[in-house]
Design an enzyme around this catalytic site. Structure first.
Site, short mmCIF file in Angstrom:
data_model
loop_
_atom_site.label_atom_id
_atom_site.label_comp_id
_atom_site.label_asym_id
_atom_site.label_seq_id
_atom_site.Cartn_x
_atom_site.Cartn_y
_atom_site.Cartn_z
N ASP A 152 8.86 7.46 -1.06
CA ASP A 152 8.31 8.66 -1.69
C ASP A 152 8.08 8.30 -3.16
OD1 ASP A 152 7.88 11.02 -3.05
OD2 ASP A 152 9.41 12.14 -1.96
N ILE B 84 0.85 -1.20 0.00
CA ILE B 84 0.00 0.00 0.00
C ILE B 84 0.89 1.25 0.00
CG2 ILE B 84 -1.85 1.25 1.21
CD1 ILE B 84 -2.33 -1.50 2.75
N ASN C 270 -2.22 4.20 -3.82
CA ASN C 270 -3.12 5.12 -3.12
C ASN C 270 -2.49 6.49 -2.88
OD1 ASN C 270 -5.25 5.87 -0.97
ND2 ASN C 270 -3.34 5.87 0.18
N TYR D 34 -5.28 18.61 -10.31
CA TYR D 34 -5.79 17.39 -9.68
C TYR D 34 -6.69 16.61 -10.64
CZ TYR D 34 -7.69 14.28 -6.11
OH TYR D 34 -8.05 13.16 -5.39
N VAL E 111 -14.20 12.34 0.84
CA VAL E 111 -13.84 11.44 1.95
C VAL E 111 -13.14 12.31 2.99
CG1 VAL E 111 -12.67 9.31 2.60
CG2 VAL E 111 -13.31 9.67 0.20
N LYS F 221 -5.96 12.78 -12.13
CA LYS F 221 -6.82 11.62 -11.92
C LYS F 221 -7.41 11.13 -13.25
CE LYS F 221 -6.17 11.20 -7.48
NZ LYS F 221 -5.38 10.06 -6.95
#
Ligand code: NAP
Length: 258
Positions: free
Chosen positions: A66, A12, A93, A159, A192, A163
């Site tokens: 990183d 992860i 993630n 952003y 979220v 995405k």
């Protein structure tokens, strides 16, 4: 139908807080070995202790990574013990947004940080672990995108573009591995409540609360729960996309607030 998923090796990125941390908890508490990575090793070590209190039988490896830095990735790969090198589940993630500026005001450093983390980070980490998945003919890759990847809004250009790139990446990758048992799931959450907004607003905690005012937002656990659900489907079932929004959200701008 609930299915068990255990003894997998789960890598992860961005596991020090938020969605990544919640993923570490659900996968590890269900009997999987987790490699938790991020830049803040102190947070990872605290999480490791917490995880081992709940389940001491599955391994936890906490390592600095990183994703925006090629050298950091190479150091991380070198430090992986042999028995943790073949990743079963990769959760890409790690990600961030910096500021809410119109294109004319964007700073080059913010542009580079977001694209290096959200886009190049996902490409580079995947490039590193995909060959062993192909060789072993197994694996599941989750890319954490966002509704911002397809529902674009003013002052979110970096952003949204980052995405949108992940949506394309997931789709291309799924097509490239179609002849294998590797599964690719693109995850698109709406609002979220995590540290995401605190980072976006440069540490201004009050400003960071504004997007969540008057609405019950999703929690990191809600997203992790859905990721675990996808991962625990039978091998022939590939959930390609999940879009998850709070009940009172329909798009980045259509939100009912009390
Ligand atoms: P968060 O609580 O701020 O977590 C972000 C994580 O990414 C942290 O663990 C951070 O750890 C890590 N990270 C940031 N830059 C990194 C880098 N260069 N290398 C490695 N790790 C890095 O936010 P979150 O909401 O959980 O975000 C997780 C993912 O969900 C992101 O991809 C985000 O874009 C996506 N998402 C979030 C929302 C939302 O509303 N929160 C909605 C849609 C999608 P360190 O600082 O310790 O490195």
């Amino acid at each position: 139908m609930f299915r068990q998923l255990a003894n997998k090796i789960v890598l992860i990125t961005g596991a020090s807080t938020g969605i990544g941390e919640a993923c570490a908890k659900i996968f590890h508490s269900n009997g999987n070995h987790v490699i938790i990575t991020a830049r803040r090793l102190d947070k990872l070590n605290a999480l490791k202790e917490e995880l081992l209190k709940v389940n001491k039988n599955s391994k936890v490896l906490a390592l600095e990574l990183d994703v925006s830095c090629e050298d950091s990735l190479q150091r991380f790969v070198k430090d992986l013990p042999d028995d943790m090198k073949d990743i079963d589940i990769l959760i890409n993630n790690a990600g961030c947004a910096i500021g809410v500026d119109p294109v004319a005001n964007i700073l080059a450093k913010d542009l580079n940080q977001v694209l290096d983390t959200n886009v190049k980070g996902v490409f580079n980490v995947t490039r590193e672990f995909l060959p062993s998945m192909i060789k072993l003919n197994r694996g599941h890759i989750f890319n954490i995108s966002s509704i911002a990847g397809s529902m674009w809004y003013p002052n979110g250009s970096i952003y949204c573009a980052s995405k949108a790139a992940i949506n394309a990446f997931s789709d291309v990758l799924r097509k490239e591995v179609v002849a294998t048992k590797i599964r690719v799931t693109n995850v698109c959450p709406g609002l979220v409540e995590t540290d995401f907004s605190v980072v976006r607003f440069g540490g201004d905690v009050e400003k960071a609360k504004v997007p969540y005012k008057g609405i019950e937002p999703l929690t990191a656990e809600d997203i992790a729960d859905n990721i675990f659900y996808c991962a625990s489907r039978p091998e022939h079932v590939q959930i390609t996309e999940i879009t998850i929004m709070a009940n009172n959200q329909a798009s980045p701008s259509v939100i009912h607030r009390n």
